[in-house]
Design an enzyme around this catalytic site. Structure first.
Site, PDB file in Angstrom:
ATOM      1  CB  SER A   1      -0.908   0.021   1.232  1.00  0.00           C
ATOM      2  OG  SER A   1      -1.707  -1.126   1.287  1.00  0.00           O
ATOM      3  CB  CYS A   2       2.336   2.965   2.532  1.00  0.00           C
ATOM      4  SG  CYS A   2       0.598   3.111   2.948  1.00  0.00           S
TER       5      CYS A   2
ATOM      6  CG  ASN B   1       1.557   6.534   5.093  1.00  0.00           C
ATOM      7  OD1 ASN B   1       1.416   7.056   6.197  1.00  0.00           O
ATOM      8  ND2 ASN B   1       0.616   5.824   4.527  1.00  0.00           N
TER       9      ASN B   1
ATOM     10  CB  CYS C   1      -3.050   8.034   4.749  1.00  0.00           C
ATOM     11  SG  CYS C   1      -3.562   7.918   3.018  1.00  0.00           S
ATOM     12  CB  THR C   2      -0.434  10.948   8.736  1.00  0.00           C
ATOM     13  OG1 THR C   2      -1.757  10.726   9.221  1.00  0.00           O
ATOM     14  CG2 THR C   2      -0.412  12.107   7.747  1.00  0.00           C
ATOM     15  CD  GLU C   3      -1.605   4.780   6.932  1.00  0.00           C
ATOM     16  OE1 GLU C   3      -1.747   3.981   5.994  1.00  0.00           O
ATOM     17  OE2 GLU C   3      -1.632   6.012   6.782  1.00  0.00           O
TER      18      GLU C   3
ATOM     19  N   PRO D   1      -6.744   5.028   6.624  1.00  0.00           N
ATOM     20  CG  PRO D   1      -6.368   6.967   5.416  1.00  0.00           C
ATOM     21  CD  PRO D   1      -5.728   5.670   5.786  1.00  0.00           C
ATOM     22  CB  THR D   2     -10.392   1.767   5.718  1.00  0.00           C
ATOM     23  OG1 THR D   2     -11.380   2.514   6.441  1.00  0.00           O
ATOM     24  CG2 THR D   2      -9.368   1.214   6.689  1.00  0.00           C
TER      25      THR D   2
END
Length: 940
Positions: free
Chosen positions: A354-355, A567, A569-571, A754-755
């Site tokens: 994903s990231c 990343n 989305c900051t997770e 975020p999904t």
């Protein structure tokens, strides 16, 4: 003096676009008729004196242009628009324009005319109508099959019936209607009823499923085929074997899938689960996930889930058993893999991660190599986080040319354009986020990157940005002292320093600057820079606020490198360097499937998490890596990011209000269990497969778990700078010893993404988000969709309060219950919307989760009436509560949900979806991350 033409002025007739009248006749589309109808409506309300007529003329011209643009935005040469739909869009335009009295009169007039027509018009007959197929052949309309399909779609769904759907379908029929239009007419007929009864979303999905079945069977058989759900279920095994064969022939599926025992696999498929989707979920899969040949889908939902499961089981010893185990988790919505995994598992290019996080070195070759890396990573659906801090700042000396640097901003502009150009194969928008540390001399220009004014060569309108903020800066903000900005080429070790070591070295550089030993630096008042950061965050939505020191001080991998950014989305908080591109492999537990009215179902959660961690670990070995730096890092450290979604639904199920101590406690306990089971699962995998390569020296190897690393952060915070909860309920001592003895398969196991898309598939709220509205229109790349809170509808029905008046009130009050007197206070509290909840409750819940997470969480914050003081207090509060990162700041605009009927604004299937976002926000945001779709699709 000639008048200036109104913007979006009507253009009159549009060749090829037709209008279906109520009697079934067809006529050319003529925007002039819309103008006449609007003029009559305005004059009826406002009078027909000369002054009013002049004003009405200008307003009507603008509104007519907007309606026409919206209607014709997706039309083709053979598009047919129903007269009722055109009137829906006119009504919507009136409400958007704030002409509420005119719109109300227009609605009442339409309803009166509809009742009159119903009384005098005989039932429409379908006999004699014909349908035109894709190859041009014409055949009689088979109304009996239409009826059977609709009756099958409503079967078993409380509150639904076939007749309203059939009646609405009849209104859209005309002689010579295409087979495609006939299928869409049924789907959209059910969609018009969703706001009255949420279960019609499932009816719409099942009607779309019938369309999908026809596509798939026809494609695989080579001739026109149709089958109902029950008919297909009887031969789903034959279909699945044909599907695998065809996918391999088209070089879409890896030939390895044909080596599975397909009979055993097919026996495990549950065709009835195709019926479990809401319309938004199935439409999303149809548009962007299902395999197709030139636009014709041949992958049905259960085949899709089994394809992903098989793709993740390729390296297992008993591949069939594991594939079935993985399939059970996916097809029941207990867990969902991230979008890249769903896109690519089992295919010939299995890029499943994903990231990706990169560090850009201060060298021209490295900078341009980073652009190529971004393009290659984004091509196969990866979200990007780029650390740009090492690049020297504006005015810094360039030894090779004896010139001066133009700073980091011009390079960011190129990165922005690269993200736009590579749009992930057309499946969704490419996306990247640039990070810069707060001490970088270009930080003030960095803050301006998303502004709509200024030099366009120094703006990045399509790229996300984030501040990487050290604790020392926040300490100086609170002390109201100065802050010094440097160019990284003169202070190179600040980039890798964190905690007290950073603070000490930073002060040494300040002293060196005072002595004249540093050429490029600038002093600012810390609180002024902080205020500007928050001002830009409110005005542009960027840069996000993320905290460097908590990310590093609590990192399990601090022995092996430094976390330089998060990343997209900051997770994700993983180490990066010139030699290693961090990779994270994401998936999320659906928390709504793991609670009852009595609370958390811990046994079910443990089973889900154990299997999910195994699936995520498999991603690492199966993955197709587009650049060697990513492969190197992923195989060495093996990080995964297990998160959650459906948090708000889990609270609804238990009757817990989000703004309550009980909700904060549930956030704590649910995350504690998820963390415990995930760590235990990774340790079990280490016993079976071995620990990851860089395990020795990690916090894990020293028996320091995430709950323990919280105290490492406390050691670096003085006074009251850290306000966190240390409570726990599970047997962590036993797990600590097990991890030290057995090891860990993965360097990191937890991160809450975020999904944005996979939660749509599962039919639940995104991630840890509060609900946006109880009734609204949601927009994403698949279109616009009416969303109604089914939990609220259930509770209102139980109290006899769900009726047309309640629907109207919800529309008028923007999906909020607060101003509706007849709703009990306990329901108002339970179903409070995002902007009705003090964001401190969100921070408190996030703080409780963060103590259990080895990475971070995507946390959006909401402010109904932002001010400088509120922003300052909220973000300092987040820092004091130990958060590692924050994501978007959401703020309300002057207009919220449209106060009109939502009929006719549903889905991509509707060719005339409104051009204007239904729910705008104050700060402009990327199309993939609008307020009505909070979260970034490039993550999940």
């Amino acid at each position: 003096m000639a008048e200036t033409p109104e913007r979006n002025a009507p253009t009159g007739t549009s060749p090829g676009v037709r209008v279906i009248r109520r009697d079934g006749s067809v006529s050319p589309f003529d925007a002039g008729k819309i103008s006449v109808a609007l003029t009559k409506a305005f004059l009826a309300v406002e009078g027909d004196d000369a002054a009013a007529s002049s004003r009405v003329h200008h307003v009507v011209a603008a509104l007519t242009g907007q309606v026409e643009a919206s209607l014709l935005r997706h039309t083709g040469p053979e598009t047919a628009l129903h007269i009722e739909h055109i009137q829906d869009i006119v009504e919507l335009a009136l409400m958007r324009g704030g002409h509420h009295k005119v719109a109300r009169a227009y609605v009442l007039y339409r309803e009166d005319r509809a009742r009159a027509r119903e009384q005098r018009t005989p039932k429409r007959e379908e006999n004699g109508l014909t349908v035109r197929s894709a190859d041009g052949t014409v055949s009689p309309l088979d109304w009996r099959r239409v009826t059977e399909v609709v009756e099958e779609a409503v079967a078993g769904l409380e509150g639904t019936a076939a007749e309203p759907v059939l009646a609405e379908t009849r209104r859209n029929l005309y002689d010579g209607i295409s087979a495609e239009e006939l299928a869409l007419a049924q789907i959209m007929a059910a969609r018009t009823l969703v706001e009255q009864e949420p279960n019609y979303s499932y009816v719409s999905a099942r009607l779309l499923l019938d369309k999908l079945r026809g596509e798939a069977l026809t494609h695989l058989a080579g001739e026109q085929r149709q089958a109902g759900q029950r008919q297909l279920a009887e031969r789903y095994g034959d279909y699945f074997r044909d599907y695998v064969r065809r996918g391999v022939e088209l070089e879409l599926l890896t030939p390895e899938l044909r080596t599975f025992d397909l009979d055993r696999i097919a026996e495990a498929i549950h065709p009835e689960r195709d019926l479990d989707f809401g319309f938004l979920g199935l439409q999303t899969l149809y548009d962007r996930y299902f395999l197709h040949e030139r636009g014709t889908r041949f992958e049905l939902p259960q085949a899709f889930f089994m394809r992903v499961a098989m793709g993740l089981a390729l390296r297992e010893d008993d591949r069939e058993a594991r594939a079935v185990e993985f399939y059970e988790l996916l097809s029941t919505f207990h867990f969902m893999a991230s979008t890249p995994t769903l896109f690519n598992a089992g295919t010939t290019r299995p890029q499943l991660s994903s990231c990706f996080l990169t560090t850009v070195d201060d060298d021209l070759d490295a900078i341009f190599q980073s652009y190529q890396n971004n393009a290659l990573l984004a091509k196969y659906s990866g979200g990007l986080g780029n650390d740009w801090t090492p690049v020297r700042g504006l005015g810094a000396h360039i030894k090779g040319t004896n010139g001066q640097s133009q700073g980091v901003v011009p390079f960011l502009k190129i990165a922005n354009d690269t993200a736009v150009a590579v749009n992930q194969g057309g499946k969704r928008k490419g996306a990247a986020c640039a990070y810069l540390e707060t001490w970088h001399v270009d930080i003030e220009e960095f803050l301006d990157l998303r502004k709509n004014t200024g030099d366009e060569r120094r703006r990045t309108h399509d790229m996300n940005t984030a501040n990487w903020v050290p604790d020392e800066f926040l300490r100086r903000v609170e002390a109201d002292t100065t802050w010094t900005l440097f160019s990284p080429d003169e202070v190179p070790d600040l980039h890798d320093a964190y905690g007290n070591a950073f603070a000490e070295r930073y002060r040494e550089y300040e002293a060196a600057a005072d002595r004249g030993e540093i050429r490029v630096f600038r002093r600012v008042r810390a609180v002024e820079l902080w205020r500007r950061m928050l001002t830009m965050l409110f005005e542009t939505g960027h840069p996000w606020i993320t905290f460097k020191d908590p990310c590093n001080l609590r990192s399990p991998q601090q022995h092996a490198g430094v976390v330089h950014s998060s990343n997209l989305c900051t997770e994700i908080t993983l180490n990066t360097s010139v030699d290693e591109v961090a990779v994270c492999n994401l998936g999320s537990v659906n928390l709504a499937r793991h609670v009852t009215r009595d609370g958390l179902d811990a046994e079910r959660l443990e089973r889900t998490v154990t299997t999910a961690v195994r699936m995520l670990d498999n991603v690492i070995d199966i993955n197709f890596y587009t650049i060697p730096e990513a492969r190197r890092a992923n195989l060495r450290h093996r990080p995964v990011g297990l998160g959650l979604m459906g948090y708000q639904e889990a609270l609804f199920e238990q009757g817990i209000a989000l703004a309550s101590d009980a909700a904060v406690e549930f956030a704590d306990r649910s995350m504690e269990h998820l963390s415990y089971y995930a760590i235990a699962a990774s340790s079990t995998l280490a016993e079976e497969r071995g620990s990851y390569q860089s395990y020795e020296g990690s916090l894990w190897s020293r028996g320091i778990l995430p709950i323990d690393s919280l105290r490492l952060l406390a050691e670096h915070r003085t006074g009251d700078a850290l306000d966190v909860d240390y409570s726990s309920t599970l047997d962590w001592n036993t797990l600590r010893q097990r991890v030290r003895t057995s090891g860990m398969r993965n360097s990191n196991v937890l991160a809450i993404a975020p999904t944005a898309t996979i939660s749509n598939i599962c039919g639940v709220g995104q991630s840890i988000e509060p609900q946006f509205r109880n009734l609204f229109v949601k927009s994403n790349m698949s279109g616009d969709f009416t969303v109604v809170n089914p939990h609220l509808v259930r509770d209102l029905k139980a109290r006899g309060l769900w009726d047309e008046v309640m629907v109207s009130d919800l529309k008028y009050f923007d999906g909020s219950l607060g101003a509706i007197d007849r709703v009990p206070d306990e329901l108002k509290a339970l179903y409070a919307t995002a902007f009705e909840v003090d964001s401190r409750w969100l921070v408190d819940a996030a703080s409780r989760r963060q103590k259990w997470i080895d990475q971070a969480q995507s946390l959006n914050l909401y402010l109904a009436a932002p001010s400088g003081r509120k922003l300052d207090e909220l973000y300092r509060y987040a820092w004091h509560k130990g958060l590692k990162t924050t994501y978007y700041l959401r703020a309300q605009s002057a207009t919220h949900v449209e106060k009109s009927t939502l009929r006719g604004t549903d889905g991509k299937l509707n060719a005339v979806a409104p051009a204007v976002p239904t729910v705008p926000t104050a700060p402009p945001e990327p199309a993939a991350c609008r307020i009505d779709d909070p979260g970034c699709e490039a993550c999940q």
